[in-house]
Each structure stands twice: as C-alpha cells, then as structure tokens.
Design a protein around this motif. Structure first.
Motif, PDB file in Angstrom:
ATOM      1  N   LYS A   6       0.820  -1.196   0.000  1.00  0.00           N
ATOM      2  CA  LYS A   6       0.000   0.000   0.000  1.00  0.00           C
ATOM      3  C   LYS A   6       0.862   1.258   0.000  1.00  0.00           C
ATOM      4  N   SER A   7       1.971   1.196   0.786  1.00  0.00           N
ATOM      5  CA  SER A   7       2.840   2.364   0.822  1.00  0.00           C
ATOM      6  C   SER A   7       3.557   2.550  -0.503  1.00  0.00           C
ATOM      7  N   LEU A   8       3.829   1.433  -1.163  1.00  0.00           N
ATOM      8  CA  LEU A   8       4.506   1.523  -2.460  1.00  0.00           C
ATOM      9  C   LEU A   8       3.564   2.008  -3.556  1.00  0.00           C
ATOM     10  N   LEU A   9       2.319   1.811  -3.291  1.00  0.00           N
ATOM     11  CA  LEU A   9       1.315   2.176  -4.295  1.00  0.00           C
ATOM     12  C   LEU A   9       1.419   3.640  -4.700  1.00  0.00           C
ATOM     13  N   GLN A  10       1.664   4.466  -3.723  1.00  0.00           N
ATOM     14  CA  GLN A  10       1.743   5.888  -4.027  1.00  0.00           C
ATOM     15  C   GLN A  10       2.968   6.216  -4.898  1.00  0.00           C
ATOM     16  N   LYS A  11       4.068   5.477  -4.647  1.00  0.00           N
ATOM     17  CA  LYS A  11       5.304   5.786  -5.380  1.00  0.00           C
ATOM     18  C   LYS A  11       5.246   5.283  -6.823  1.00  0.00           C
ATOM     19  N   ALA A  12       5.026   3.987  -6.933  1.00  0.00           N
ATOM     20  CA  ALA A  12       5.044   3.416  -8.281  1.00  0.00           C
ATOM     21  C   ALA A  12       3.624   3.063  -8.707  1.00  0.00           C
ATOM     22  N   GLU A  13       3.133   3.733  -9.666  1.00  0.00           N
ATOM     23  CA  GLU A  13       1.786   3.460 -10.153  1.00  0.00           C
ATOM     24  C   GLU A  13       1.845   3.217 -11.655  1.00  0.00           C
ATOM     25  N   PRO A  14       1.976   1.981 -12.034  1.00  0.00           N
ATOM     26  CA  PRO A  14       2.197   1.724 -13.459  1.00  0.00           C
ATOM     27  C   PRO A  14       0.943   1.922 -14.305  1.00  0.00           C
ATOM     28  N   LEU A  15      -0.184   1.887 -13.669  1.00  0.00           N
ATOM     29  CA  LEU A  15      -1.418   1.940 -14.461  1.00  0.00           C
ATOM     30  C   LEU A  15      -1.931   3.354 -14.660  1.00  0.00           C
ATOM     31  N   GLY A  16      -1.446   4.277 -13.885  1.00  0.00           N
ATOM     32  CA  GLY A  16      -1.979   5.634 -14.013  1.00  0.00           C
ATOM     33  C   GLY A  16      -3.219   5.808 -13.173  1.00  0.00           C
ATOM     34  N   LYS A  17      -3.525   7.066 -12.927  1.00  0.00           N
ATOM     35  CA  LYS A  17      -4.614   7.397 -12.019  1.00  0.00           C
ATOM     36  C   LYS A  17      -5.973   6.968 -12.589  1.00  0.00           C
ATOM     37  N   THR A  18      -6.132   7.189 -13.889  1.00  0.00           N
ATOM     38  CA  THR A  18      -7.431   6.913 -14.523  1.00  0.00           C
ATOM     39  C   THR A  18      -7.867   5.474 -14.306  1.00  0.00           C
ATOM     40  N   LEU A  19      -6.937   4.556 -14.563  1.00  0.00           N
ATOM     41  CA  LEU A  19      -7.320   3.150 -14.455  1.00  0.00           C
ATOM     42  C   LEU A  19      -7.542   2.738 -13.015  1.00  0.00           C
ATOM     43  N   THR A  20      -6.651   3.154 -12.127  1.00  0.00           N
ATOM     44  CA  THR A  20      -6.807   2.741 -10.727  1.00  0.00           C
ATOM     45  C   THR A  20      -8.107   3.280 -10.139  1.00  0.00           C
ATOM     46  N   GLU A  21      -8.561   4.368 -10.683  1.00  0.00           N
ATOM     47  CA  GLU A  21      -9.817   4.935 -10.182  1.00  0.00           C
ATOM     48  C   GLU A  21     -11.026   4.091 -10.558  1.00  0.00           C
ATOM     49  N   ILE A  22     -10.995   3.531 -11.749  1.00  0.00           N
ATOM     50  CA  ILE A  22     -12.219   2.866 -12.226  1.00  0.00           C
ATOM     51  C   ILE A  22     -12.194   1.349 -12.086  1.00  0.00           C
ATOM     52  N   LEU A  23     -11.009   0.742 -11.956  1.00  0.00           N
ATOM     53  CA  LEU A  23     -10.982  -0.715 -11.972  1.00  0.00           C
ATOM     54  C   LEU A  23     -11.390  -1.312 -10.630  1.00  0.00           C
ATOM     55  N   VAL A  24     -12.191  -2.362 -10.710  1.00  0.00           N
ATOM     56  CA  VAL A  24     -12.544  -3.124  -9.523  1.00  0.00           C
ATOM     57  C   VAL A  24     -12.403  -4.612  -9.860  1.00  0.00           C
ATOM     58  N   CYS A  25     -12.520  -5.423  -8.850  1.00  0.00           N
ATOM     59  CA  CYS A  25     -12.454  -6.865  -9.068  1.00  0.00           C
ATOM     60  C   CYS A  25     -13.646  -7.295  -9.919  1.00  0.00           C
ATOM     61  N   PRO A  26     -13.412  -8.059 -10.993  1.00  0.00           N
ATOM     62  CA  PRO A  26     -14.523  -8.423 -11.876  1.00  0.00           C
ATOM     63  C   PRO A  26     -15.561  -9.325 -11.212  1.00  0.00           C
ATOM     64  N   LEU A  27     -15.167 -10.040 -10.173  1.00  0.00           N
ATOM     65  CA  LEU A  27     -16.118 -10.977  -9.561  1.00  0.00           C
ATOM     66  C   LEU A  27     -16.841 -10.370  -8.375  1.00  0.00           C
ATOM     67  N   SER A  28     -16.082  -9.713  -7.493  1.00  0.00           N
ATOM     68  CA  SER A  28     -16.718  -9.192  -6.280  1.00  0.00           C
ATOM     69  C   SER A  28     -17.060  -7.714  -6.398  1.00  0.00           C
ATOM     70  N   LYS A  29     -16.531  -7.051  -7.425  1.00  0.00           N
ATOM     71  CA  LYS A  29     -16.712  -5.600  -7.624  1.00  0.00           C
ATOM     72  C   LYS A  29     -16.155  -4.788  -6.453  1.00  0.00           C
ATOM     73  N   GLN A  30     -15.208  -5.378  -5.745  1.00  0.00           N
ATOM     74  CA  GLN A  30     -14.543  -4.677  -4.649  1.00  0.00           C
ATOM     75  C   GLN A  30     -13.241  -4.067  -5.166  1.00  0.00           C
ATOM     76  N   PRO A  31     -12.711  -3.053  -4.455  1.00  0.00           N
ATOM     77  CA  PRO A  31     -11.492  -2.411  -4.961  1.00  0.00           C
ATOM     78  C   PRO A  31     -10.299  -3.364  -5.079  1.00  0.00           C
ATOM     79  N   LEU A  32      -9.409  -3.012  -5.963  1.00  0.00           N
ATOM     80  CA  LEU A  32      -8.210  -3.817  -6.186  1.00  0.00           C
ATOM     81  C   LEU A  32      -7.017  -3.119  -5.557  1.00  0.00           C
TER      82      LEU A  32
END
Lengths: 93, 343
Positions: A6-32
């Motif tokens: 979680k702490s590393l998440l802020q530093k290295a974000e390979p997907l960009g803000k747009t994707l991390t904002e909208i993507l959820v787990c396809p089965l549970s629809k919970q955050p990834l």
C-alpha cells in the motif's frame, strides 16, 4: 505484506490514475490493490491476483490466480480449474 | 423440437444450445426463468475459444474493413444526436479498433477506456494508439470479460459496445453490469448482430449437412431478434430505450471468402456444442449450395448482416417521463374536434 504494497502504491503506479480509479475486481466488484512485488492487481475480497502484462491489467476471471494464505501467489492455476469444474457442472446439468 | 424434449432430460437447456433460429433464441435470454441456479450455469458459447479466435483475428484483421467501419460509424453517429458530453467512456470488445479510429472527437470524450477479452486485440489497439496520436483523448487499456465487467459502479458517462455482445452467454447480465458502470444519465450504445445475419449461410450449411452427413449440427450461433433487443434494454433497467435495425449485404466471390472474412473479424463459430470437425466435402457442398441458391448473376454471392443498434440511458430524474394515468386535462375528443377528422 498488505501494508508494504500500500505504501509503495503511491510511489510506483504503473497503471496511471485513470485506471486505478475505475478498476474493480470483476467478480466481487470490490477495490483492487496493486502489488509491486508480483506486478499484479490483488482483490482482497476473494483473494485472487490478476496479472499486469505490458502495462495492461488482465482482469478476466480465468486469468486470475488464487492466492495462498501467506499472500504470495503460487503459479498453480487454481482459478482456472475451478472455473472448469463449473463449466462441467453446466454441461452435466 | 418436440421430439428433442422427450430425448433430453433438460429440454430447455438443449433448446438453448441448439436453437439457431429466432424462436429458440428467445429462450436463451431468459436466464432467470425456472430454476435460477441451473440456468445461470447454462453456457452457449465457449468464451475461452472466442478469446483465442479474437487473438487470431487481431493478426488477420483487415486494415479498413468496410462492414465493421460502417457499423462503427453508424453507432458513433448517435453521439452527435446527444447534446450531452461524455468525458469518460468505456469501449467494449468487438470492433474496438474501428471505434477508436472513427471517433474523431465525437461525444467530446476525454478519457477512454478500451476493454476486450482478447489480449492481442488490446495490444493491437495500444500499438495503433502509440503510432497515431491524432487527438488528445487519454486512452487506457484493460483486458476484461464483458460478463465480468471490472469497472467501478457509476464511473462512466458512456459505454459503447460494437459487435461484441452477441457472444456473451448472459447478455442481460452483461447489460446490467454495463448499466451499473454508468453514471446516472449515462448512455449505453451497442451494436449486436441480429437473427437474420448470415441466413444464407445457415440455409446452405443445413442443406449441405443434411445431404452429406444425414443430420445437422449448429454451425451458426443463435442470435437476438429485434423484438428481444427492446426487452433486453428494459430488463436491464435502461430508460428511454431505443432499438433500430440495419441490414447490410456484402458480396463475396464465394462462400470461402465469406468464411475468411468472418475469421478476420473473429466471428467464427464458438458454440460449446459445435461439431469440431467440418468435413471437406461438406464444406465444398456448402459453398456449391450457397452459390446455386443465392448466387447473383455476376457470379458473386451475397451475405446478409443484420445489425441491431441499441440505445439506453441510466435513470436520472431529469429525464422525460410519461405522466401518471388520469392526469390529463384535455380529452381526446376535444383534440379530435380541434384538428378535424382528416385521418
């Protein structure tokens, strides 16, 4: 494990803000959650990790891998086999 | 069909998988009728195979397929009819590349997410995007399944699906997920192939198989009928639903070119109950029958593609609604008096 990634998440974000904002787990629809170590997206709700290849997250349920208790993904393809048995059920019924 | 219900323990399931014609495809959409658990597991299409076919199609794809481009153009045209802008859009499988190429600033999309179940297809779009930076739309890519949409609730202004949803096992479910991904007053636009698609090939295949093999196996998918499309939209909970149909006839040199084209579009047979083997002489017989039954005078063979366009909105209080019953203040008789009895 969860805290470090979680702490590393802020530093290295390979997907960009747009994707991390909208993507959820396809089965549970919970955050990834992004895991730097394995370069994958992890759904904590169901304990499945989805790989990221070439910067493209693969969120097809059959591509996911069920995580072991410790939180390290094993190469064993459990997600695949479970979906296969489901398919067989459908065929038998 | 009546015979089959005696033969098969679960006649409903059987008819769903085998029904290549309209009457049966109706049953296919009713995923919640009767035994909910059993029917939710009913699978018509091999999604894994479809992914592979689309992987191959990414390589086989024709640079500017006129059929796909026409459908994509027609679908995107609808964006111009809306006053609303769509800052965030999601583009689902099918002809992803054509949609991206033909978008040309319509709908004033700012952030576009492109999703397909085939990773090769997504890679192709990503490479195409890197090669031509024609507009400043921020484009992101995801590999995902329409049946398991990995998109957060109420995050999109627009969901476009061009020629992809007819391969989903649970079409209502996929559409409900699309609706959930939309913000209130978000727009859902989809083009799917309708029941009249490839009717010539369907007939030719059946006749050839009867003749050569003494029986038939499903070669062409069950597809939605126009009347189903409206029901689907309402059932998924879209407001202001709109459905319209277009028929395109494409001329080919022979049935083999038609199959090549289908392969390049990733639209070949992916039924779970398909017969994996196509005998050589059956294939030739199909082509011969196709040519003799439908061939034009100039030697070409026509193939019909029926495309159903679906439009729906996610509910929002600002949308127009029908007034409640009995709230009218003027009687129809007065209106008739006012305008006369011309009709």
């Amino acid at each position: 494990m969860a805290r470090t990634s979680k702490s590393l998440l802020q530093k290295a974000e390979p997907l960009g803000k747009t994707l991390t904002e909208i993507l959820v787990c396809p089965l549970s629809k919970q955050p990834l959650r992004f895991c730097v170590e394995t370069n994958s997206l992890i759904s904590d709700a169901i304990g499945v990790s989805f790989p990221i290849k070439n910067g493209i997250p693969r969120l097809v349920p059959t591509d996911g891998k069920i995580l072991e208790e410790e939180g390290t993904p094993k190469p064993k393809d459990t997600a695949n086999s479970s979906s296969r048995t489901e398919e067989n059920h459908g065929r038998n019924s | 069909m009546r015979v089959s219900s005696f033969l098969c323990r679960n006649s409903l399931l059987w008819s769903r998988r085998n029904g290549p014609f309209g009457a049966f495809s109706f049953a296919w959409f009713c995923s919640y009728n009767g035994d909910a658990i059993e029917s939710s597991k009913a699978k018509i299409f091999d999604r894994q195979l479809k992914r592979k076919q689309r992987d191959r199609a990414a390589w086989l794809m024709r640079p500017r397929d006129s059929l796909v481009d026409t459908v994509a153009e027609n679908l995107l045209d609808r964006l111009e009819d809306c006053k609303k802008t769509f800052p965030r859009a999601l583009c689902l499988g099918g002809s992803l590349e054509a949609i991206r190429r033909l978008l040309r600033g319509r709908g004033s999309i700012e952030k576009l997410t492109m999703m397909d179940a085939s990773s090769e297809m997504v890679e192709l779009c990503k490479n195409a995007e890197a090669a031509s930076r024609h507009d400043n739309i921020e484009t992101t890519f995801v590999v995902g399944d329409e049946e398991f949409l990995p998109i957060k609730e109420s995050s999109m202004d627009l969901v476009i699906s061009c020629l992809g949803l007819h391969w989903t096992n649970d079409l209502p479910g996929a559409m409900i997920q699309c609706k959930l991904a939309l913000k209130p007053d978000g727009l859902f636009l989809a083009a799917i192939l309708g029941g009249d698609t490839l009717k010539e090939l369907r007939i030719a295949c059946t006749v050839a198989q009867m003749e050569r093999e003494g029986g038939i196996s499903p070669r062409i998918s069950p597809l939605a009928q126009v009347r189903d499309a409206g029901n689907l939209l309402t059932r998924a909970g879209f407001t202001l639903p709109g459905v319209d149909v277009d028929e395109y006839t494409v001329k080919y040199e022979s049935a083999f070119e038609l199959i090549e084209h289908l392969r390049a579009m990733g639209e070949t047979n992916a039924l779970l109950q398909r017969d994996a083997i196509l005998k050589r002489d059956t294939a030739f017989a199909t082509a011969a029958i196709y040519d003799s039954m439908f061939g034009a005078e100039d030697g070409s063979v026509p193939a019909t593609f029926q495309v159903i366009y679906m439009t729906g909105w996610r509910e929002h209080p600002s949308q127009q609604k029908a007034k409640s019953r009995g709230s009218a203040t003027i009687s129809f008789q007065d209106i008739q008096k006012q305008f006369g009895n011309e009709s």
